[in-house]
Design a protein around this motif. Structure first.
Motif, PDB file in Angstrom:
ATOM      1  N   VAL A   1       0.935  -1.168   0.030  1.00 34.10           N
ATOM      2  CA  VAL A   1      -0.035  -0.039   0.087  1.00 34.10           C
ATOM      3  C   VAL A   1       0.850   1.216   0.099  1.00 34.10           C
ATOM      4  N   GLU A   2       0.331   2.478  -0.377  1.00 33.84           N
ATOM      5  CA  GLU A   2       1.179   3.573  -0.574  1.00 33.84           C
ATOM      6  C   GLU A   2       0.122   4.787  -0.581  1.00 33.84           C
ATOM      7  N   PRO A   3       0.509   5.953  -0.043  1.00 30.24           N
ATOM      8  CA  PRO A   3      -0.490   7.259   0.012  1.00 30.24           C
ATOM      9  C   PRO A   3      -1.358   7.537  -0.982  1.00 30.24           C
ATOM     10  N   ARG A   4      -1.004   7.051  -2.234  1.00 27.82           N
ATOM     11  CA  ARG A   4      -1.906   7.375  -3.340  1.00 27.82           C
ATOM     12  C   ARG A   4      -3.023   6.409  -3.384  1.00 27.82           C
ATOM     13  N   ASP A   5      -2.971   5.135  -2.509  1.00 25.35           N
ATOM     14  CA  ASP A   5      -4.304   4.415  -2.600  1.00 25.35           C
ATOM     15  C   ASP A   5      -5.694   5.026  -1.984  1.00 25.35           C
ATOM     16  N   VAL A   6      -6.752   4.604  -2.212  1.00 26.90           N
ATOM     17  CA  VAL A   6      -8.149   4.921  -1.800  1.00 26.90           C
ATOM     18  C   VAL A   6      -8.916   3.897  -1.605  1.00 26.90           C
ATOM     19  N   PHE A   7      -9.230   3.830  -0.329  1.00 23.65           N
ATOM     20  CA  PHE A   7     -10.077   2.474   0.143  1.00 23.65           C
ATOM     21  C   PHE A   7     -11.160   3.055  -0.010  1.00 23.65           C
ATOM     22  N   VAL A   8     -12.495   2.120  -0.657  1.00 23.01           N
ATOM     23  CA  VAL A   8     -13.763   2.308  -0.716  1.00 23.01           C
ATOM     24  C   VAL A   8     -14.458   1.437  -0.080  1.00 23.01           C
ATOM     25  N   SER A   9     -15.328   1.763   1.235  1.00 23.87           N
ATOM     26  CA  SER A   9     -15.980   0.698   2.012  1.00 23.87           C
ATOM     27  C   SER A   9     -17.309   1.032   2.198  1.00 23.87           C
ATOM     28  N   TRP A  10     -18.104   0.288   2.326  1.00 18.35           N
ATOM     29  CA  TRP A  10     -19.673   0.259   2.921  1.00 18.35           C
ATOM     30  C   TRP A  10     -19.507  -0.809   4.115  1.00 18.35           C
ATOM     31  N   LEU A  11     -18.532  -1.426   4.384  1.00 18.66           N
ATOM     32  CA  LEU A  11     -18.500  -2.483   5.199  1.00 18.66           C
ATOM     33  C   LEU A  11     -19.045  -1.845   6.899  1.00 18.66           C
ATOM     34  N   PRO A  12     -20.066  -2.626   7.502  1.00 23.76           N
ATOM     35  CA  PRO A  12     -20.085  -1.814   9.043  1.00 23.76           C
ATOM     36  C   PRO A  12     -18.929  -1.672   9.920  1.00 23.76           C
ATOM     37  N   MET A  13     -18.729  -0.766  10.581  1.00 24.26           N
ATOM     38  CA  MET A  13     -17.750  -0.728  11.505  1.00 24.26           C
ATOM     39  C   MET A  13     -17.552  -1.407  12.641  1.00 24.26           C
ATOM     40  N   TYR A  14     -18.807  -2.251  13.082  1.00 25.49           N
ATOM     41  CA  TYR A  14     -18.530  -3.166  14.121  1.00 25.49           C
ATOM     42  C   TYR A  14     -18.122  -4.344  13.686  1.00 25.49           C
ATOM     43  N   HIS A  15     -17.813  -4.737  12.329  1.00 27.10           N
ATOM     44  CA  HIS A  15     -17.235  -5.848  11.899  1.00 27.10           C
ATOM     45  C   HIS A  15     -15.797  -5.683  11.737  1.00 27.10           C
ATOM     46  N   ASP A  16     -14.638  -6.725  12.011  1.00 29.40           N
ATOM     47  CA  ASP A  16     -13.318  -6.760  11.932  1.00 29.40           C
ATOM     48  C   ASP A  16     -12.904  -6.107  10.494  1.00 29.40           C
ATOM     49  N   MET A  17     -13.787  -6.636   9.399  1.00 28.82           N
ATOM     50  CA  MET A  17     -13.001  -6.397   8.206  1.00 28.82           C
ATOM     51  C   MET A  17     -13.262  -4.725   7.735  1.00 28.82           C
ATOM     52  N   GLY A  18     -14.424  -4.147   8.238  1.00 27.44           N
ATOM     53  CA  GLY A  18     -14.629  -2.682   8.086  1.00 27.44           C
ATOM     54  C   GLY A  18     -13.859  -1.814   9.026  1.00 27.44           C
ATOM     55  N   LEU A  19     -13.881  -2.360  10.313  1.00 29.48           N
ATOM     56  CA  LEU A  19     -13.043  -1.758  11.313  1.00 29.48           C
ATOM     57  C   LEU A  19     -11.391  -1.546  11.166  1.00 29.48           C
ATOM     58  N   ILE A  20     -10.942  -2.592  11.043  1.00 32.55           N
ATOM     59  CA  ILE A  20      -9.737  -2.767  10.920  1.00 32.55           C
ATOM     60  C   ILE A  20      -8.907  -2.751   9.542  1.00 32.55           C
ATOM     61  N   GLY A  21      -9.481  -3.398   8.668  1.00 28.28           N
ATOM     62  CA  GLY A  21      -9.140  -3.650   7.312  1.00 28.28           C
ATOM     63  C   GLY A  21      -9.592  -2.290   6.365  1.00 28.28           C
ATOM     64  N   ALA A  22     -10.509  -1.641   6.607  1.00 28.38           N
ATOM     65  CA  ALA A  22     -10.918  -0.513   5.898  1.00 28.38           C
ATOM     66  C   ALA A  22     -10.219   0.713   6.744  1.00 28.38           C
ATOM     67  N   TRP A  23     -11.059   0.850   7.970  1.00 26.32           N
ATOM     68  CA  TRP A  23     -10.548   2.297   8.546  1.00 26.32           C
ATOM     69  C   TRP A  23      -9.333   2.235   9.116  1.00 26.32           C
TER      70      TRP A  23
END
Length: 944
Positions: A318-340
């Motif tokens: 990963v690098e600073p120019r990456d952009v993560f787009v997410s609709w995953l709920p924040m109470y789920h580990d994939m949304g909380l950790i992976g995305a945010w």
């Protein structure tokens, strides 16, 4: 299509809208269930899920048809809250948004510094935010997409400043370091600043999902009460609208002292003092969804989290120019950790939308990637399937997915068919098929465990079905036909991490043999919060049991199923996922609402194969035909017929918050014969909850009365036994008689107190010579307990201050206690010589080397006296582990509680010789023995 404004339309117009809406609903439901179309009755009051069989996925199609027919954009909140067509009609009549689908232009996120700068020296999550807020405070961290898809930018400086306000409010309310705070908030700005506000205040965040519908209030609150009780949450942060319902939780959660919104907390405090946290401290509790059992709180430390983020970032480049787009709920580990938290650490921007925005209109996910030139995004397999089946080609006109370099697919079984079809359809919109990345992770591993190599694309392994189901051998198959199974590779372990496949005895298996997947590494959690038994069940020797079944070949990991979902029928291993997918394609059944599980059969000692399938069919002949069709499918897939087929009404198959089938819960429902029982109306659920709350208050009151009664009884017993014991010791003429009398009195007191008491290791006591006993010290009860446990030939070593006290001094002298000076050096030396002389004359001594005790768990530093004496005198030293007294009567507490007490007289230790070095070695050895027998047990007790 144009419409007059609502205020100019007539009553007849309103009737026309209602009839049009009912036609749309009728058509949509008939397409979903064509067999039921002839007799289908749809009214404005029909319940979408219960009466019409419209679940979350079916709503996607229904919402799309309503929006096309009326030329509107329905509010995304309505997707979850609407229960009947009447709810939708009220919004249509109230003036729904009649704007056209916007034609998105590219709106790329401006990156910060293009040089790769990350907080490599950060030791905690708070350090990560502080680093970015210091070096790039104005850089856009999150772009929140609201109902109108207009981005609301949040910088690192904004997040830190707003979180500090929340932290100040929490600290003003009395939150102390290490206490837990629950977050029951939807995805949005409040969640972000609330999460970090808890961290900055020194607390531990506990994300839990908010309720979606009033009809689900009872089950939702019951599940949340279990989580909050286990977490011992002090504060619940939620939206203002949910505070009334949340108040019902307080009666069921004794630790909960406050319920507040983010706005309330942010407006209360001024400044916060962020306490220092260590890498080993818990960063947050991630509660598992409960798809295979009751939810458990995974303890994710700061060290676990940073190790996982760094390992994933290295693998994904990963690098600073990456952009993560997410609709995953924040109470789920994939949304909380992976995305945010991943975007937070590496400094690239996160475009964040509500899960409801995706479910209401799946195309918004893909258009957000197009609009913001997203490079990273993740979703479970069902989301990719939804995009395939619920987005028309017309909605995708002009879509450009060429920026999407990594499309993660995880959190549930990955379908090879879904991957192939998604790649084929969206290749014409610029998607590189090599971007599709099946991954494996779980909360117990913080998040990521295995990732595929970059740029390779999905790797699918086809194996012989018979050999795999009968013997667990993944033998490569020549052809792709009904005699094969297909599994998707999740890649290789992350750097610094390991995985292995073991059999039921923990022996590692060779390649292409299915077994239990275990993993280890710096991301591996220490276990479950306040659940030591569950932790010991899955964590051993640094290896965490994932409870997943898998095999490996050529270093690649292939997940084959859940160990607890595995059904063993007639010597065969049956995997629910394959059977459920096949049955779900049958007309007349609700797709995604099929549960296949095993139910123990005591008569045969094996599992009964049970199929629970939702269907709204009422006709007997039609239902019989469905059973026959299900039976044929199961036989074709597994080679054996099902033992029972249950055609259940809609909403009978239980699911987690993320849509996974809760097979264990469905099994319990089946075994209790409660499948299909109608649920209570929302108002009756609330009344029942109120009744439960009253019952809980009364129960807690009664328990308090019982506890108070027990404490009063213990003190009355003490003031009865203690004076009589003192008097007996005072008048008896011989020391041996005094010690025997005191021992009997101590045993009588313990017995009358109703305290379970046991002694182990008495055989380690020397009968022919003196010894030194070194016991841990955790309560005022320790002396009484040792009197009851030890033979009456030991002399206690006590501080000299007690000798001058008339009551205590007389009592201890009559028992032969030896006193030592702690402050006068010359007197202390003389007392030590007296103790050595006592050993030489054959007197055994009992020491509390900690000197004193405190309410905190664990051992304090040891004084050297006992160990120097034992080493110089050449006598054995016996470590004595006392467990339970701190629980019964803790320091600073004069309110005794019920609890078991155990004394372990450990094997004697002998010093290598006289002298200081030998005494230090003896001390260290004794401490290690006591830690093994005491500290582990006390940690367990603290979690009970």
């Amino acid at each position: 299509m144009s419409h007059p404004p609502p205020e100019t339309r007539t009553v007849a117009g309103f009737d026309e809208d209602a009839e049009k809406l009912l036609r749309v609903v009728r058509r949509s439901v008939a397409e979903l269930r064509p067999q039921a179309a002839p007799g289908l009755r749809v009214t404005l009051q029909s319940v979408l899920d219960e009466d019409l069989g419209v679940d979350s996925l079916a709503r996607v199609e229904l919402w799309s048809q309503i929006e096309r027919e009326f030329g509107v954009r329905l509010p995304q909140e309505l997707f979850a809250s609407a229960s009947t067509p009447a709810d939708v009609l009220r919004v249509l009549r109230g003036g729904a948004d009649r704007s056209e689908q916007p034609a998105w232009v590219v709106d790329p996120v401006a990156p910060g510094s293009l040089e790769r700068q990350v907080p490599d020296t950060a030791r905690t999550l708070v350090d990560v935010l502080s680093w970015h807020a210091h070096y790039q405070p104005g850089h856009t961290h999150v772009r929140l997409l609201g109902e109108d898809d207009r981005p609301e930018d949040i910088s690192y400086g904004d997040l830190q400043r707003e979180a500090q306000g929340v932290a100040a409010g929490l600290q003003k309310g009395g939150l102390r370091t290490g206490q837990t705070v629950a977050l029951m908030l939807p995805t949005g700005r409040d969640f972000l600043r609330g999460f970090f506000g808890i961290l900055l205040a020194g607390g531990i965040p506990v994300p839990i999902y908010p309720p979606l519908r009033l009809s689900q209030v009872e089950d939702h609150l019951r599940r949340q009460a279990g989580i909050l009780c286990n977490a011992e949450a002090r504060v619940l942060i939620t939206v203002a609208e949910a505070k009334f319902l949340a108040q019902l939780l307080r009666s069921q959660v004794p630790s909960l002292v406050r319920i507040a919104s983010v706005a309330e907390l942010g407006g209360e405090g001024q400044d916060c003092m962020t306490p220092t946290r260590q890498p080993e401290d818990i960063a947050f509790l991630q509660y598992t969804s409960g798809s295979t059992g009751q939810p458990k709180g995974v303890m994710v430390s700061h060290a676990n989290l940073l190790a996982n983020l760094r390992a994933m970032g290295t693998t994904l480049q990963v690098e600073p120019r990456d952009v993560f787009v997410s609709w995953l709920p924040m109470y789920h580990d994939m949304g909380l950790i992976g995305a945010w938290l991943g975007s937070l650490y590496y400094g690239f921007s996160l475009v964040l939308m509500s899960p409801l925005a995706f479910l209401a209109r799946p195309g918004r996910w893909l258009w957000a990637i197009h609009r913001f030139r997203g490079t990273l995004s993740a979703a479970p397999n069902f989301a990719y399937e939804l995009c395939l089946g619920k987005i028309s080609d017309a909605e995708l006109e002009g879509l450009d997915l060429s920026s999407w370099r990594l499309a993660f697919n995880g959190a549930e079984p990955v379908s090879p068919n879904t991957l192939q079809r998604f790649a084929e359809r969206f290749a014409r919109y610029g998607l590189d098929p090599r971007a599709l990345s099946p991954v494996y992770g779980l909360a117990e591993g913080t998040l990521g465990v295995a990732f595929p190599p970059l740029g390779r694309g999905p790797l699918i392994d086809r194996v012989q079905r018979e050999a795999f189901q009968a013997r667990g051998q993944a033998i490569p198959a020549e052809a792709d036909d009904g005699a094969t199974l297909s599994f998707v590779s999740c890649g290789r372990p992350l750097p610094g991490h390991q995985v292995r496949i073991v059999d039921g005895n923990g022996i590692e298996l060779p390649e292409r043999r299915e077994g239990r997947l275990q993993f280890s590494g710096p991301s591996t959690s220490a276990g479950y919060y306040r659940a030591p038994e569950e932790t010991r069940r899955v964590l051993r020797d640094g290896w965490m049991d994932s409870l997943d079944l898998a095999y490996m070949t050529a270093g690649e990991l292939y997940i084959s199923g859940r160990a607890k979902d595995l059904i063993i029928r007639a010597g065969r291993n049956i995997y629910p996922y394959d059977v459920e997918a096949a049955i779900g394609s049958l007309p007349g059944l609700r797709k995604g609402c099929i549960a296949v599980f095993g139910s123990p059969d005591p008569a045969t000692g094996t599992d009964r194969l049970v199929v629970m399938a939702e269907s709204a069919e009422k006709d007997k002949s039609t239902r019989q035909g469905l059973r026959q069709a299900i039976n044929r499918v199961v036989v074709d897939i597994t080679g054996v017929p099902p033992d029972d087929i249950v055609l259940a009404p809609p909403r009978s198959v239980l699911k987690t918050s993320s849509g996974k089938i809760r097979r264990a819960a469905c099994r319990e429902l089946y075994q209790r014969d409660e499948v299909g029982r109608p649920g209570l109306a929302p108002w009756r659920q609330v009344l029942r909850l109120l009744g439960q709350a009253i019952h809980s208050y009364l129960g807690r009151g009664w328990r308090s009365v019982c506890t108070l009664r027990y404490a009063v009884y213990i003190w009355l017993l003490f003031w009865l036994v203690a004076p009589l014991t003192w008097l007996g010791v005072a008048i008896l003429p011989r020391q041996r008689w005094c010690r025997a009398f005191a021992r009997r009195a101590a045993r009588l007191f313990v017995r009358l107190a109703g305290v379970p008491f046991s002694v182990e290791g008495v055989e380690h006591m020397r009968k022919g010579g003196p010894s030194v006993l070194a016991a841990n010290h955790s309560s005022y009860l320790d002396g009484v307990i040792l009197c009851a446990a030890l033979p009456p030939r030991f002399a206690f070593v006590a501080k000299r201050e007690l000798a001058s006290q008339w009551l205590a001094g007389l009592f201890l002298r009559k028992l032969g206690a030896r006193f030592v000076e702690r402050f006068d050096l010359q007197r202390s030396v003389a007392d030590s010589e007296a103790l050595a002389e006592a050993l030489r004359t054959g007197q055994s001594l009992v020491f509390f080397p900690e000197g004193t005790f405190s309410r905190e768990q664990g051992l304090r530093a040891f004084h050297m006296g006992a160990f120097v004496l034992a080493a110089n005198a050449g006598v054995p030293l016996v470590p004595v582990a006392i467990r339970g007294t701190r629980t019964v009567l803790r320091d600073g507490q004069w309110f005794p509680l019920r609890g078991a007490i155990h004394v372990n007289l450990c094997a004697p230790l002998v010093a290598e010789g006289p002298g200081w070095s030998a005494a230090i070695s003896l001390r260290d050895a004794a401490r290690a023995v006591l830690l093994e027998h005491v500290e582990e047990s006390e940690r367990t007790l603290s979690h009970v």
